[in-house]
Design a protein around this motif. Structure first.
Motif, PDB file in Angstrom:
ATOM      1  N   GLU A  86       0.837  -1.196   0.000  1.00 50.14           N
ATOM      2  CA  GLU A  86       0.000   0.000   0.000  1.00 50.14           C
ATOM      3  C   GLU A  86       0.876   1.252   0.000  1.00 50.14           C
ATOM      4  N   ILE A  88       0.626   5.538   0.151  1.00 52.64           N
ATOM      5  CA  ILE A  88      -0.218   6.705   0.380  1.00 52.64           C
ATOM      6  C   ILE A  88       0.330   7.863  -0.438  1.00 52.64           C
ATOM      7  N   ASN A  93      -4.779   9.869  -0.768  1.00 52.33           N
ATOM      8  CA  ASN A  93      -5.399   8.697  -1.371  1.00 52.33           C
ATOM      9  C   ASN A  93      -4.420   7.525  -1.379  1.00 52.33           C
ATOM     10  N   PHE A  94      -4.972   6.324  -1.627  1.00 54.27           N
ATOM     11  CA  PHE A  94      -4.202   5.095  -1.541  1.00 54.27           C
ATOM     12  C   PHE A  94      -4.119   4.413  -2.905  1.00 54.27           C
ATOM     13  N   TYR A  96      -2.034   0.772  -4.827  1.00 54.47           N
ATOM     14  CA  TYR A  96      -1.442  -0.510  -4.466  1.00 54.47           C
ATOM     15  C   TYR A  96      -0.551  -1.012  -5.591  1.00 54.47           C
ATOM     16  N   GLN A 110       5.531   7.768   5.305  1.00 53.61           N
ATOM     17  CA  GLN A 110       4.356   6.977   5.646  1.00 53.61           C
ATOM     18  C   GLN A 110       4.471   6.502   7.093  1.00 53.61           C
ATOM     19  N   TYR A 216      -6.905   5.070  -7.826  1.00 54.73           N
ATOM     20  CA  TYR A 216      -6.668   5.206  -6.393  1.00 54.73           C
ATOM     21  C   TYR A 216      -7.946   4.977  -5.592  1.00 54.73           C
ATOM     22  N   GLU A 219      -9.349   7.207   1.681  1.00 53.65           N
ATOM     23  CA  GLU A 219      -9.137   6.640   3.018  1.00 53.65           C
ATOM     24  C   GLU A 219     -10.383   5.918   3.514  1.00 53.65           C
ATOM     25  N   VAL A 222     -10.732   2.540   1.664  1.00 50.99           N
ATOM     26  CA  VAL A 222      -9.751   1.588   2.175  1.00 50.99           C
ATOM     27  C   VAL A 222     -10.161   1.093   3.559  1.00 50.99           C
ATOM     28  N   VAL A 263      -8.056  -3.164  -2.618  1.00 51.96           N
ATOM     29  CA  VAL A 263      -7.090  -3.194  -1.519  1.00 51.96           C
ATOM     30  C   VAL A 263      -6.349  -4.521  -1.449  1.00 51.96           C
TER      31      VAL A 263
END
Length: 294
Positions: A86, A88, A93-94, A96, A110, A216, A219, A222, A263
């Motif tokens: 993961e 950030i 935003n996230f 992968y 992070q 993306y 939060e 996720v 995720v």
């Protein structure tokens, strides 16, 4: 911040130990939730290559920039050999990275490195731009390597770049990965050669694949995915229909499934199947140890 400062900060994190060898320095995670290692090989003044192997859900990161600081770190180039990690982004935003993904960024602040599938193996380069410019100027003079140019091409305006590695880059990265267990100092010499070839390729590459950071997750999305994972794995004997899980968060089944796959990289049924297999393996090992003591 140079690599020695980064390693020193990492050792301050509880559960992390260090082992120094002639050609490398290794950080080791040993916690109740799993284990991992990061082995650093200094290649040139300002350029370090790390081999990462983790079997744990997360690795707590040190405070490398200070509370609220926007300071950039070294240029980080990551290549995922296998697993899922993961990242950030600057906007919170996230995204992968998974098998075969290449990422470049100057941001590394992070709170923790999260591995949704627990397993992660990969390579990471730390390129300290100022040190390279001052102490390894021969890389520019002899090989035409300008690391500021790499940043400008892939991380313009502080952005994070993520894409599948092109075939030529992937070939070099796989060769680098295969050197980890080779005898020293031969392996380090080969690491240097392949690393020079890799960054030369990144500089010369005419058509850069578009970055995938557009895919993306927020939060909140996720968080929902991770809560769903906790619910379905709390008791592996219990069945939770998708509609029931979605209703808990007042979202559609489609959205819930998309968040989970985004995720964890798998649909819920496949993830559960793997979780049950891991649990069965743990129970068998526990039973074997119990019988062995009798």
């Amino acid at each position: 911040m140079n690599i020695d400062e980064i390693i020193r900060k990492c050792v301050e994190v509880p559960g992390i130990s260090i082992e120094r060898r002639e050609y490398s320095a290794g950080l080791f995670l040993n916690g109740k939730d799993g284990k991992g290692s990061v082995t650093f090989f200094p290649l040139f003044s300002g350029l370090t290559l790390a081999y990462i192997s983790v079997n744990a859900p997360l690795w707590t990161a040190p405070d490398l920039c200070g509370e609220g600081s926007e300071e950039k770190g070294p240029l980080l180039l990551n290549y995922c050999v296998t697993g899922r990690c993961e990242i950030i982004l600057n906007n919170g935003n996230f995204v992968y990275v998974t098998d075969g993904d290449l990422s470049l960024t100057e941001h590394f602040a992070q709170r923790q490195y999260v591995y949704p599938r627990r397993i992660y193996e990969g390579l990471e380069f730390f390129a300290e731009l100022d040190t390279l410019a001052a102490q390894s100027v021969w890389l520019l003079e002899e090989f035409g390597l300008d690391f500021h140019c790499v940043v400008e091409r892939y991380c313009r305006n502080g952005s994070t770049y993520i894409s599948k590695a092109v075939p030529d880059a992937e070939e070099l990265l796989k060769k680098l990965w295969s050197l980890y267990h080779e005898p020293m100092p031969f392996a380090v010499m080969q690491m240097k050669i392949y690393s020079l070839a890799l960054f030369s390729l990144l500089m010369a590459q005419k058509e850069i694949p578009p970055s995938q950071v557009c895919a993306y997750f927020t939060e909140t999305q996720v968080s929902i995915a991770k809560q769903v994972e906790q619910i379905i794995t709390a008791d592996l004997r219990q069945y939770h229909p998708a509609w029931e899980l979605a209703a808990r968060f007042s979202i559609s089944e489609t959205s819930m499934k998309n968040y989970f796959r985004g995720v964890f990289g798998q649909n819920i049924s496949a993830y559960l199947r793997e979780a049950r297999m891991r649990k069965s393996a743990e129970l068998l090992r526990s039973e074997e140890r119990r019988v062995g003591k009798e």
